[in-house]
Scaffold this motif. Structure first.
Motif, PDB file in Angstrom:
ATOM      1  N   ARG A   1      26.634 -47.962 -43.353  1.00 40.12           N
ATOM      2  CA  ARG A   1      26.530 -46.738 -42.585  1.00 40.12           C
ATOM      3  C   ARG A   1      25.294 -46.742 -41.702  1.00 40.12           C
ATOM      4  O   ARG A   1      24.302 -47.368 -42.009  1.00 40.12           O
ATOM      5  N   ASN A   2      25.497 -46.052 -40.546  1.00 34.29           N
ATOM      6  CA  ASN A   2      24.387 -45.918 -39.625  1.00 34.29           C
ATOM      7  C   ASN A   2      24.500 -44.524 -39.022  1.00 34.29           C
ATOM      8  O   ASN A   2      25.292 -44.285 -38.113  1.00 34.29           O
ATOM      9  N   THR A   3      23.759 -43.597 -39.630  1.00 33.81           N
ATOM     10  CA  THR A   3      23.897 -42.185 -39.251  1.00 33.81           C
ATOM     11  C   THR A   3      23.654 -41.980 -37.762  1.00 33.81           C
ATOM     12  O   THR A   3      24.375 -41.249 -37.098  1.00 33.81           O
ATOM     13  N   ARG A   4      22.672 -42.660 -37.206  1.00 35.74           N
ATOM     14  CA  ARG A   4      22.336 -42.438 -35.806  1.00 35.74           C
ATOM     15  C   ARG A   4      23.494 -42.836 -34.882  1.00 35.74           C
ATOM     16  O   ARG A   4      23.862 -42.111 -33.971  1.00 35.74           O
ATOM     17  N   VAL A   5      24.075 -43.989 -35.170  1.00 37.32           N
ATOM     18  CA  VAL A   5      25.205 -44.436 -34.351  1.00 37.32           C
ATOM     19  C   VAL A   5      26.377 -43.450 -34.480  1.00 37.32           C
ATOM     20  O   VAL A   5      27.029 -43.089 -33.504  1.00 37.32           O
ATOM     21  N   GLU A   6      26.620 -42.993 -35.706  1.00 36.63           N
ATOM     22  CA  GLU A   6      27.748 -42.070 -35.900  1.00 36.63           C
ATOM     23  C   GLU A   6      27.544 -40.757 -35.162  1.00 36.63           C
ATOM     24  O   GLU A   6      28.479 -40.228 -34.544  1.00 36.63           O
ATOM     25  N   ILE A   7      26.321 -40.246 -35.218  1.00 30.58           N
ATOM     26  CA  ILE A   7      26.039 -39.005 -34.486  1.00 30.58           C
ATOM     27  C   ILE A   7      26.233 -39.245 -32.989  1.00 30.58           C
ATOM     28  O   ILE A   7      26.878 -38.457 -32.287  1.00 30.58           O
ATOM     29  N   ALA A   8      25.746 -40.382 -32.502  1.00 29.96           N
ATOM     30  CA  ALA A   8      25.831 -40.674 -31.067  1.00 29.96           C
ATOM     31  C   ALA A   8      27.286 -40.749 -30.628  1.00 29.96           C
ATOM     32  O   ALA A   8      27.672 -40.176 -29.608  1.00 29.96           O
ATOM     33  N   TRP A   9      28.129 -41.474 -31.386  1.00 31.70           N
ATOM     34  CA  TRP A   9      29.497 -41.616 -30.888  1.00 31.70           C
ATOM     35  C   TRP A   9      30.377 -40.391 -31.153  1.00 31.70           C
ATOM     36  O   TRP A   9      31.514 -40.337 -30.764  1.00 31.70           O
ATOM     37  N   THR A  10      29.839 -39.407 -31.863  1.00 30.45           N
ATOM     38  CA  THR A  10      30.523 -38.125 -31.941  1.00 30.45           C
ATOM     39  C   THR A  10      30.041 -37.194 -30.821  1.00 30.45           C
ATOM     40  O   THR A  10      30.840 -36.560 -30.136  1.00 30.45           O
ATOM     41  N   ALA A  11      28.730 -37.165 -30.653  1.00 34.26           N
ATOM     42  CA  ALA A  11      28.153 -36.202 -29.711  1.00 34.26           C
ATOM     43  C   ALA A  11      28.460 -36.569 -28.256  1.00 34.26           C
ATOM     44  O   ALA A  11      28.791 -35.700 -27.447  1.00 34.26           O
ATOM     45  N   LEU A  12      28.362 -37.857 -27.937  1.00 39.10           N
ATOM     46  CA  LEU A  12      28.555 -38.260 -26.537  1.00 39.10           C
ATOM     47  C   LEU A  12      29.944 -37.896 -26.002  1.00 39.10           C
ATOM     48  O   LEU A  12      30.054 -37.233 -24.964  1.00 39.10           O
ATOM     49  N   PRO A  13      31.033 -38.310 -26.695  1.00 41.15           N
ATOM     50  CA  PRO A  13      32.362 -37.911 -26.199  1.00 41.15           C
ATOM     51  C   PRO A  13      32.512 -36.393 -26.122  1.00 41.15           C
ATOM     52  O   PRO A  13      33.105 -35.865 -25.179  1.00 41.15           O
ATOM     53  N   ALA A  14      31.926 -35.661 -27.106  1.00 42.14           N
ATOM     54  CA  ALA A  14      32.035 -34.194 -27.079  1.00 42.14           C
ATOM     55  C   ALA A  14      31.353 -33.651 -25.824  1.00 42.14           C
ATOM     56  O   ALA A  14      31.888 -32.752 -25.147  1.00 42.14           O
ATOM     57  N   LEU A  15      30.193 -34.220 -25.491  1.00 43.68           N
ATOM     58  CA  LEU A  15      29.481 -33.764 -24.290  1.00 43.68           C
ATOM     59  C   LEU A  15      30.278 -34.055 -23.026  1.00 43.68           C
ATOM     60  O   LEU A  15      30.409 -33.207 -22.144  1.00 43.68           O
ATOM     61  N   VAL A  16      30.835 -35.287 -22.967  1.00 39.74           N
ATOM     62  CA  VAL A  16      31.608 -35.660 -21.776  1.00 39.74           C
ATOM     63  C   VAL A  16      32.820 -34.734 -21.629  1.00 39.74           C
ATOM     64  O   VAL A  16      33.106 -34.232 -20.539  1.00 39.74           O
ATOM     65  N   LEU A  17      33.520 -34.472 -22.752  1.00 39.88           N
ATOM     66  CA  LEU A  17      34.688 -33.595 -22.680  1.00 39.88           C
ATOM     67  C   LEU A  17      34.288 -32.180 -22.286  1.00 39.88           C
ATOM     68  O   LEU A  17      34.989 -31.515 -21.518  1.00 39.88           O
ATOM     69  N   ALA A  18      33.122 -31.717 -22.784  1.00 41.11           N
ATOM     70  CA  ALA A  18      32.662 -30.370 -22.425  1.00 41.11           C
ATOM     71  C   ALA A  18      32.386 -30.311 -20.919  1.00 41.11           C
ATOM     72  O   ALA A  18      32.738 -29.336 -20.250  1.00 41.11           O
ATOM     73  N   LEU A  19      31.796 -31.377 -20.385  1.00 39.64           N
ATOM     74  CA  LEU A  19      31.514 -31.413 -18.950  1.00 39.64           C
ATOM     75  C   LEU A  19      32.812 -31.351 -18.140  1.00 39.64           C
ATOM     76  O   LEU A  19      32.950 -30.563 -17.193  1.00 39.64           O
ATOM     77  N   VAL A  20      33.805 -32.160 -18.548  1.00 38.32           N
ATOM     78  CA  VAL A  20      35.095 -32.159 -17.844  1.00 38.32           C
ATOM     79  C   VAL A  20      35.748 -30.777 -17.934  1.00 38.32           C
ATOM     80  O   VAL A  20      36.313 -30.270 -16.963  1.00 38.32           O
ATOM     81  N   PHE A  21      35.602 -30.148 -19.111  1.00 35.94           N
ATOM     82  CA  PHE A  21      36.180 -28.819 -19.311  1.00 35.94           C
ATOM     83  C   PHE A  21      35.564 -27.810 -18.333  1.00 35.94           C
ATOM     84  O   PHE A  21      36.274 -27.038 -17.683  1.00 35.94           O
ATOM     85  N   VAL A  22      34.234 -27.854 -18.207  1.00 32.16           N
ATOM     86  CA  VAL A  22      33.557 -26.915 -17.305  1.00 32.16           C
ATOM     87  C   VAL A  22      33.981 -27.176 -15.854  1.00 32.16           C
ATOM     88  O   VAL A  22      34.278 -26.243 -15.101  1.00 32.16           O
ATOM     89  N   LEU A  23      34.029 -28.461 -15.472  1.00 33.40           N
ATOM     90  CA  LEU A  23      34.464 -28.791 -14.110  1.00 33.40           C
ATOM     91  C   LEU A  23      35.883 -28.273 -13.864  1.00 33.40           C
ATOM     92  O   LEU A  23      36.206 -27.755 -12.796  1.00 33.40           O
ATOM     93  N   MET A  24      36.737 -28.401 -14.895  1.00 36.23           N
ATOM     94  CA  MET A  24      38.122 -27.963 -14.753  1.00 36.23           C
ATOM     95  C   MET A  24      38.208 -26.439 -14.609  1.00 36.23           C
ATOM     96  O   MET A  24      38.985 -25.941 -13.801  1.00 36.23           O
ATOM     97  N   LEU A  25      37.368 -25.724 -15.385  1.00 37.05           N
ATOM     98  CA  LEU A  25      37.366 -24.264 -15.236  1.00 37.05           C
ATOM     99  C   LEU A  25      36.991 -23.884 -13.814  1.00 37.05           C
ATOM    100  O   LEU A  25      37.580 -22.963 -13.224  1.00 37.05           O
TER     101      LEU A  25
END
Ligand code: HEC
Ligand SMILES: [Cu+2]
Length: 303
Positions: free
Chosen positions: A59-83
């Motif tokens: 396990r590598n907590t930092r990597v896991e947090i990164a690959w969860t948070a990054l896609p969530a951020l990108v999707l949130a950005l796309v969502f805002v642009l779409m709104l």
């Protein structure tokens, strides 16, 4: 201070811009992920002489947090642009320059500009935000002219709104895009975008009642069941089941696009609409050849 006009553009351009941005983000992610993969394969490849077991980790907590948070951020950005794009397409903050009532019928379109009613051919001025108030008298239809705007369902008893915007003058083709019965495919929309001056002239002409002709065509029309279904303003014909024919001759097509409009085709349509649009809600009315000739000439003369 100078008041700047609000920026408006065809909804298709707003959608196109959003698609480019989302595409660019996807491309960046693709390059990043594939680059990291290729780098890792090359950098950590086993050497021929090596007999060591490859490294393992659980396990590598930092990597896991990164690959969860990054896609969530990108999707949130796309969502805002779409709104943002959705608000723009919906016309947020921009007062429409023109409002048109659109009623779907099996299988033709009614267009209303205030007190002026017409059918099947929608005229709009260019460089103007046009708001459509959409509804239906029978089943669910859907209004769609891809080059000029989004798509909206038209529901009996409800009014939906859709914005159109044309940058250039021209004829734009559209189509009912909700299966609405046997002649759904022949429920075409023809949009004529023109300069404000041309549009004003067209609307003024449409607002005129038909001058009494006193000829055979007019007499035959008024003496037959045509009047139960069609209106010709200026005469006693005031039916509402079919398209308004006050300016039938000014339209380019008949039967929501099924035939071009000229005297010969007008005659053929009246003689037997079912031959061209089987199932259409206009019956074949038995008329003699001279009656058909006179009727067709009369209707095409209604410019
Ligand atoms: C029962 C109602 C009914 C009667 C009666 C009727 N019509 Fe129609 N008419 C319609 C409907 C509905 C349409 C639209 C058909 C479509 O496009 O699906 C139509 C379409 C038309 C059109 C094409 C209009 C356009 O812009 O596309 C013309 C012209 C026309 N009718 C003329 C006549 C004449 C002339 C008569 C009498 C001989 C007549 N109609 C009788 C219902 C009727
Ligand atoms: Cu339809």
């Amino acid at each position: 201070m100078q008041a700047y006009p609000p920026i408006v553009r065809p909804p298709a351009e707003a959608i196109g811009t959003l698609a480019l941005i989302v595409g660019a983000i996807a491309l960046l992610i693709f390059i990043g992920v594939e680059g990291a993969l290729i780098y890792a394969v090359w950098r950590y490849r086993a050497s021929r002489s090596s007999t060591e077991q490859p490294a393992r980790f659980e396990r590598n907590t930092r990597v896991e947090i990164a690959w969860t948070a990054l896609p969530a951020l990108v999707l949130a950005l796309v969502f805002v642009l779409m709104l943002g794009a959705m608000a723009e397409i919906g016309g947020a903050g921009v007062e429409p320059g023109l409002r048109v009532r659109v009623v779907g019928h099996q299988w033709w379109w009614e267009f209303g500009y205030g007190a002026v009613t017409t059918a099947n051919e929608l005229h709009i001025p260019v460089e103007t935000a046009v708001e459509l108030d959409l509804t239906s008298t029978d089943v669910i239809h859907s209004f769609w002219v891809p080059e000029l705007g989004g798509k909206s369902d038209m529901l009996p008893g409800t009014t939906n709104h859709l914005r159109l915007f044309a940058r250039r003058a021209g004829v734009y083709e559209g189509q009912c895009s909700e299966f609405c019965g046997i002649e759904h495919a022949w429920m075409r929309i023809r949009v004529v975008a023109e300069s404000q001056a041309d549009f004003d002239r067209w609307l003024a002409a449409q607002g005129q009642s038909a001058a009494a002709r006193g000829g055979d065509g007019e007499r035959i029309f008024l003496a037959n069941i045509c009047v139960n279904c069609h209106t010709i303003r200026g005469t006693t014909a005031a039916g509402a089941a079919g398209p308004d024919l006050t300016h039938a001759g000014a339209r380019a097509t008949l039967g929501a696009g099924v035939l071009p409009n000229d005297v010969a085709r007008m005659r053929a349509w009246i003689a037997d609409p079912q031959q061209y649009k089987p199932g259409a809600l206009m019956p074949r009315v038995p008329l003699s050849d001279p009656e058909l000739d006179a009727l067709a000439a009369y209707l095409v003369s209604l410019k």
